[in-house]
Motif scaffolding. Sequence first.
Motif, PDB file in Angstrom:
ATOM      1  N   PHE A   4      29.307  42.134  -0.846  1.00  0.00           N
ATOM      2  CA  PHE A   4      30.701  42.102  -0.365  1.00  0.00           C
ATOM      3  C   PHE A   4      31.402  43.365  -0.859  1.00  0.00           C
ATOM      4  CE2 PHE A   4      32.657  40.991  -4.430  1.00  0.00           C
ATOM      5  CZ  PHE A   4      31.588  40.446  -5.128  1.00  0.00           C
ATOM      6  N   PRO A   5      32.480  43.789  -0.168  1.00  0.00           N
ATOM      7  CA  PRO A   5      33.178  45.001  -0.586  1.00  0.00           C
ATOM      8  C   PRO A   5      34.062  44.759  -1.808  1.00  0.00           C
ATOM      9  CG  PRO A   5      34.057  44.202   1.505  1.00  0.00           C
ATOM     10  CD  PRO A   5      32.970  43.255   1.112  1.00  0.00           C
ATOM     11  N   GLU A  21      26.835  43.031  -5.248  1.00  0.00           N
ATOM     12  CA  GLU A  21      26.272  41.670  -5.167  1.00  0.00           C
ATOM     13  C   GLU A  21      27.106  40.698  -5.963  1.00  0.00           C
ATOM     14  OE1 GLU A  21      22.267  41.452  -6.562  1.00  0.00           O
ATOM     15  OE2 GLU A  21      21.464  42.263  -4.697  1.00  0.00           O
ATOM     16  N   ARG A  22      27.757  41.256  -7.040  1.00  0.00           N
ATOM     17  CA  ARG A  22      28.439  40.356  -7.961  1.00  0.00           C
ATOM     18  C   ARG A  22      29.423  41.146  -8.806  1.00  0.00           C
ATOM     19  NH1 ARG A  22      25.698  35.894 -11.250  1.00  0.00           N
ATOM     20  NH2 ARG A  22      24.133  36.176  -9.665  1.00  0.00           N
ATOM     21  N   VAL A  23      30.533  40.523  -9.123  1.00  0.00           N
ATOM     22  CA  VAL A  23      31.416  41.093 -10.139  1.00  0.00           C
ATOM     23  C   VAL A  23      31.692  39.988 -11.156  1.00  0.00           C
ATOM     24  CG1 VAL A  23      33.498  40.723  -8.735  1.00  0.00           C
ATOM     25  CG2 VAL A  23      33.598  42.272 -10.628  1.00  0.00           C
ATOM     26  N   LEU A  54      25.169  46.087  -8.434  1.00  0.00           N
ATOM     27  CA  LEU A  54      25.070  46.835  -7.177  1.00  0.00           C
ATOM     28  C   LEU A  54      23.947  46.268  -6.303  1.00  0.00           C
ATOM     29  CD1 LEU A  54      25.493  50.395  -8.733  1.00  0.00           C
ATOM     30  CD2 LEU A  54      27.247  48.926  -7.710  1.00  0.00           C
ATOM     31  N   PRO A  55      23.929  46.605  -5.010  1.00  0.00           N
ATOM     32  CA  PRO A  55      22.906  46.038  -4.115  1.00  0.00           C
ATOM     33  C   PRO A  55      21.470  46.320  -4.563  1.00  0.00           C
ATOM     34  CG  PRO A  55      24.660  47.040  -2.832  1.00  0.00           C
ATOM     35  CD  PRO A  55      24.941  47.390  -4.264  1.00  0.00           C
ATOM     36  N   ASP A  56      21.240  47.412  -5.304  1.00  0.00           N
ATOM     37  CA  ASP A  56      19.866  47.693  -5.775  1.00  0.00           C
ATOM     38  C   ASP A  56      19.562  46.988  -7.092  1.00  0.00           C
ATOM     39  OD1 ASP A  56      21.238  49.100  -7.702  1.00  0.00           O
ATOM     40  OD2 ASP A  56      20.368  51.061  -7.237  1.00  0.00           O
ATOM     41  N   THR A  61      28.259  48.005 -16.669  1.00  0.00           N
ATOM     42  CA  THR A  61      29.196  47.236 -17.492  1.00  0.00           C
ATOM     43  C   THR A  61      30.415  48.083 -17.820  1.00  0.00           C
ATOM     44  OG1 THR A  61      27.968  47.831 -19.460  1.00  0.00           O
ATOM     45  CG2 THR A  61      27.492  45.700 -18.515  1.00  0.00           C
ATOM     46  N   ALA A  62      31.495  47.395 -18.164  1.00  0.00           N
ATOM     47  CA  ALA A  62      32.760  48.081 -18.420  1.00  0.00           C
ATOM     48  C   ALA A  62      33.625  47.235 -19.335  1.00  0.00           C
ATOM     49  CB  ALA A  62      33.499  48.308 -17.092  1.00  0.00           C
ATOM     50  N   ALA A  63      34.594  47.898 -19.960  1.00  0.00           N
ATOM     51  CA  ALA A  63      35.631  47.178 -20.697  1.00  0.00           C
ATOM     52  C   ALA A  63      36.800  47.001 -19.736  1.00  0.00           C
ATOM     53  CB  ALA A  63      36.064  47.985 -21.916  1.00  0.00           C
ATOM     54  N   CYS A  64      37.232  45.759 -19.571  1.00  0.00           N
ATOM     55  CA  CYS A  64      38.353  45.466 -18.670  1.00  0.00           C
ATOM     56  C   CYS A  64      39.467  44.861 -19.514  1.00  0.00           C
ATOM     57  CB  CYS A  64      37.903  44.504 -17.574  1.00  0.00           C
ATOM     58  SG  CYS A  64      39.254  43.991 -16.502  1.00  0.00           S
TER      59      CYS A  64
END
Length: 133
Positions: A4-5, A21-23, A54-56, A61-64
């Motif tokens: 999904f976008p 693919e996922r967040v 990502l699709p692959d 990862t990130a700090a949010c």
Amino acid sequence: MSTFPLRIGTPDGLLFEGEVERVVCRSITGNLAILARHCNFCTALGMGEAAVVLPDGTRRTAACIGGMLSMMNGTCRLLATTWEWKEDIDSERANAAKKRAEEMLAKGGLTDREYKIAEAKLQRALVRLSVKS
Ligand code: ATP
């Protein structure tokens, strides 16, 4: 797997735009994973580790640190107060911020506002260090 976008922005600009693919991130009510075809949804974000798959299959990862996430008609928009990809986090800076915040909190005699600011600074530093580790 279906994708999904996703758009990730901060007050500094657009940081990511693409199919995923996922967040995964921390919302104010707990951890959250969004997949394709999730129902329409909106939430405020907390502070914590976030990830984008990502699709692959690559997982970034990130700090949010706070913000809002919405999933509307299949498109996910994440507007973060602060979003730092793991590779962009400066550990030395986070360690220095952690030390400063701990010293302020240990010193005592802070007003409520100063206490909240120091505590929030410490939490941000701890999130950055945990993502970086
Ligand atoms: P500091 O005292 O080091 O500024 P802070 O938690 O007060 O830490 P913020 O106000 O959350 O910093 O962030 C200000 C800006 O600096 C944001 O754009 C944020 O992405 C960036 N930033 C803060 N700390 C780091 C870090 N350790 N590595 C990379 N970017 C950082």
